[in-house]
Motif scaffolding. Structure first.
Motif, PDB file in Angstrom:
ATOM      1  N   SER A  73       0.820  -1.215   0.000  1.00 32.15           N
ATOM      2  CA  SER A  73       0.000   0.000   0.000  1.00 32.15           C
ATOM      3  C   SER A  73       0.850   1.260   0.000  1.00 32.15           C
ATOM      4  CB  SER A  73      -0.941   0.000   1.201  1.00 32.15           C
ATOM      5  OG  SER A  73      -0.209   0.028   2.418  1.00 32.15           O
ATOM      6  N   CYS A  74       2.119   1.139   0.393  1.00 32.87           N
ATOM      7  CA  CYS A  74       3.010   2.307   0.368  1.00 32.87           C
ATOM      8  C   CYS A  74       3.241   2.806  -1.053  1.00 32.87           C
ATOM      9  CB  CYS A  74       4.347   1.967   1.029  1.00 32.87           C
ATOM     10  SG  CYS A  74       4.251   1.755   2.816  1.00 32.87           S
ATOM     11  N   TYR A  75       2.994   1.947  -2.037  1.00 32.91           N
ATOM     12  CA  TYR A  75       3.119   2.399  -3.426  1.00 32.91           C
ATOM     13  C   TYR A  75       2.043   3.435  -3.747  1.00 32.91           C
ATOM     14  CZ  TYR A  75       4.552   2.026  -8.307  1.00 32.91           C
ATOM     15  OH  TYR A  75       5.053   2.310  -9.560  1.00 32.91           O
ATOM     16  N   ILE A  76       0.879   3.325  -3.087  1.00 27.26           N
ATOM     17  CA  ILE A  76      -0.187   4.306  -3.278  1.00 27.26           C
ATOM     18  C   ILE A  76       0.239   5.653  -2.712  1.00 27.26           C
ATOM     19  CG2 ILE A  76      -2.575   4.898  -2.726  1.00 27.26           C
ATOM     20  CD1 ILE A  76      -3.148   1.908  -2.456  1.00 27.26           C
ATOM     21  N   THR A  77       0.735   5.644  -1.478  1.00 20.82           N
ATOM     22  CA  THR A  77       1.111   6.907  -0.840  1.00 20.82           C
ATOM     23  C   THR A  77       2.317   7.540  -1.529  1.00 20.82           C
ATOM     24  OG1 THR A  77       2.347   5.585   0.788  1.00 20.82           O
ATOM     25  CG2 THR A  77       0.126   6.286   1.383  1.00 20.82           C
ATOM     26  N   PHE A  78       3.226   6.711  -2.005  1.00 19.93           N
ATOM     27  CA  PHE A  78       4.340   7.211  -2.814  1.00 19.93           C
ATOM     28  C   PHE A  78       3.798   7.889  -4.070  1.00 19.93           C
ATOM     29  CE2 PHE A  78       6.859   5.798  -6.601  1.00 19.93           C
ATOM     30  CZ  PHE A  78       7.877   6.734  -6.511  1.00 19.93           C
ATOM     31  N   GLY A  79       2.826   7.263  -4.721  1.00 20.68           N
ATOM     32  CA  GLY A  79       2.218   7.860  -5.909  1.00 20.68           C
ATOM     33  C   GLY A  79       1.534   9.180  -5.606  1.00 20.68           C
ATOM     34  N   ALA A  80       0.962   9.296  -4.393  1.00 17.91           N
ATOM     35  CA  ALA A  80       0.320  10.560  -4.002  1.00 17.91           C
ATOM     36  C   ALA A  80       1.345  11.681  -3.897  1.00 17.91           C
ATOM     37  CB  ALA A  80      -0.408  10.373  -2.675  1.00 17.91           C
ATOM     38  N   ALA A  81       2.517  11.376  -3.354  1.00 18.60           N
ATOM     39  CA  ALA A  81       3.572  12.384  -3.254  1.00 18.60           C
ATOM     40  C   ALA A  81       4.058  12.805  -4.639  1.00 18.60           C
ATOM     41  CB  ALA A  81       4.737  11.840  -2.427  1.00 18.60           C
ATOM     42  N   VAL A  82       4.243  11.839  -5.525  1.00 24.74           N
ATOM     43  CA  VAL A  82       4.666  12.152  -6.895  1.00 24.74           C
ATOM     44  C   VAL A  82       3.622  13.027  -7.580  1.00 24.74           C
ATOM     45  CG1 VAL A  82       5.248  11.194  -9.157  1.00 24.74           C
ATOM     46  CG2 VAL A  82       5.997  10.012  -7.085  1.00 24.74           C
ATOM     47  N   SER A  83       2.355  12.665  -7.413  1.00 29.07           N
ATOM     48  CA  SER A  83       1.266  13.418  -8.035  1.00 29.07           C
ATOM     49  C   SER A  83       1.236  14.863  -7.560  1.00 29.07           C
ATOM     50  CB  SER A  83      -0.070  12.735  -7.726  1.00 29.07           C
ATOM     51  OG  SER A  83      -1.152  13.451  -8.269  1.00 29.07           O
ATOM     52  N   ARG A  84       1.440  15.062  -6.261  1.00 24.31           N
ATOM     53  CA  ARG A  84       1.390  16.428  -5.722  1.00 24.31           C
ATOM     54  C   ARG A  84       2.549  17.273  -6.253  1.00 24.31           C
ATOM     55  NH1 ARG A  84      -1.529  18.913  -1.765  1.00 24.31           N
ATOM     56  NH2 ARG A  84      -3.047  17.372  -2.484  1.00 24.31           N
ATOM     57  N   ALA A 230      12.606  16.990  -4.029  1.00 18.94           N
ATOM     58  CA  ALA A 230      11.722  17.979  -4.643  1.00 18.94           C
ATOM     59  C   ALA A 230      10.810  18.631  -3.604  1.00 18.94           C
ATOM     60  CB  ALA A 230      10.884  17.322  -5.735  1.00 18.94           C
ATOM     61  N   VAL A 231      10.308  17.847  -2.664  1.00 20.27           N
ATOM     62  CA  VAL A 231       9.448  18.417  -1.619  1.00 20.27           C
ATOM     63  C   VAL A 231      10.222  19.449  -0.807  1.00 20.27           C
ATOM     64  CG1 VAL A 231       8.130  17.909   0.467  1.00 20.27           C
ATOM     65  CG2 VAL A 231       7.993  16.360  -1.499  1.00 20.27           C
ATOM     66  N   ASN A 232      11.458  19.141  -0.474  1.00 23.74           N
ATOM     67  CA  ASN A 232      12.290  20.109   0.257  1.00 23.74           C
ATOM     68  C   ASN A 232      12.520  21.372  -0.565  1.00 23.74           C
ATOM     69  OD1 ASN A 232      12.620  18.444   2.548  1.00 23.74           O
ATOM     70  ND2 ASN A 232      14.331  17.358   1.592  1.00 23.74           N
ATOM     71  N   ARG A 233      12.775  21.203  -1.860  1.00 27.56           N
ATOM     72  CA  ARG A 233      12.991  22.363  -2.725  1.00 27.56           C
ATOM     73  C   ARG A 233      11.736  23.217  -2.840  1.00 27.56           C
ATOM     74  NH1 ARG A 233      15.404  20.720  -8.382  1.00 27.56           N
ATOM     75  NH2 ARG A 233      14.954  22.942  -8.686  1.00 27.56           N
TER      76      ARG A 233
END
Length: 256
Positions: A73-84, A230-233
């Motif tokens: 299920s962590c693949y879903i949450t990882f995908g959410a971060a990429v999407s954002r 990228a999130v940090n940037r």
């Protein structure tokens, strides 16, 4: 009355981004090493050999598959971060960031179904015939492999958007996006696994396992690393923009 803009929850962004490493590290050890899928049992193995494999590794497969069903299920949450992160390039109304998230979410489905089949086979090994074990083992591979197009759309969407990034230093380097296209290309021969029990196009073969799986894993690892960065940037960029707006706003009354 002045309406304050909604604050961005960077902590949650970072948490979601870090689930990428949780997925690929956990899956590598639990599915690959503990459950003995590096390399996987050959498609050409006899029913009795497959039954014995499950009998000998019953506990390891049970533990590995049960953990993978959760960690997958962590693949879903990882995908959410990429999407954002993609939305910062594409805009809030873009379709490809939604497609990436949908692709990541649906990718979990064949993972959890296949692992569930292998888990149940291990639990029931003493009551199953060798032919039933062979059926279940092959069924899991058909599901987890031939559903590759869902993941392909996820990767294509991410690659297209990150290549469009106009920053002098892209949030995700161009080579990661181009590697995504290589990954998608490596998936297509996987469609041949129903027709081969030996050779490079069997599900345990040189091409459809030792090339297709590592290619995808390189993409996941690379994307995870750069999404975390990228999130940090983005947090730094937003902070600089707010500081600039604050300075500009404070200067206006004095200039009037």
């Amino acid at each position: 009355m002045r309406v304050e803009p909604l604050k961005t929850d960077y902590t949650m962004w970072k948490l979601m981004a870090w689930t990428g490493p949780v997925f690929f590290i956990g899956f590598f050890f639990m599915w690959g090493l503990l459950a003995d899928n590096f390399p996987p049992m050959a498609a050409s193995a006899s029913p009795q050999e497959m039954w014995q494999h499950y009998k000998d590794l019953q506990f390891e497969i049970m533990l590995g598959m049960s953990v993978c069903m959760v960690l997958g299920s962590c693949y879903i949450t990882f995908g959410a971060a990429v999407s954002r992160v993609m939305r910062r390039i594409e805009g809030q109304e873009g379709m490809l960031s939604n497609l990436e998230l949908m692709g990541a979410t649906i990718t979990y489905c064949p993972i959890v179904v296949a692992c569930g089949i292998w888990l149940t086979t291990a639990i029931q090994i003493d009551t199953l015939s060798p032919d039933a074990v062979q059926f279940n083992y092959r069924l899991g591979w058909m599901i987890i492999d031939i559903a590759y197009m869902v993941t392909s759309w996820q990767i294509i969407a991410a690659a297209v958007i990150f290549l469009r990034d106009q920053r002098e230093k892209k949030l995700v380097p161009a080579w990661v996006s181009w590697w995504g296209f290589v990954t998608v290309a490596s998936f297509f021969p996987v469609s041949l696994i129903p027709f081969f029990e030996t050779g490079p196009f069997a599900f345990h073969g040189m091409f459809n396992f030792w090339i297709a799986f590592p290619t995808w894993y390189i993409w996941i690892v690379s994307m995870s690393i750069f999404i975390i960065k990228a999130v940090n940037r983005i947090e730094i960029e937003d902070g600089a923009a707010v500081a600039k707006d604050t300075r500009t706003g404070s200067a206006l009354p004095a200039s009037r």
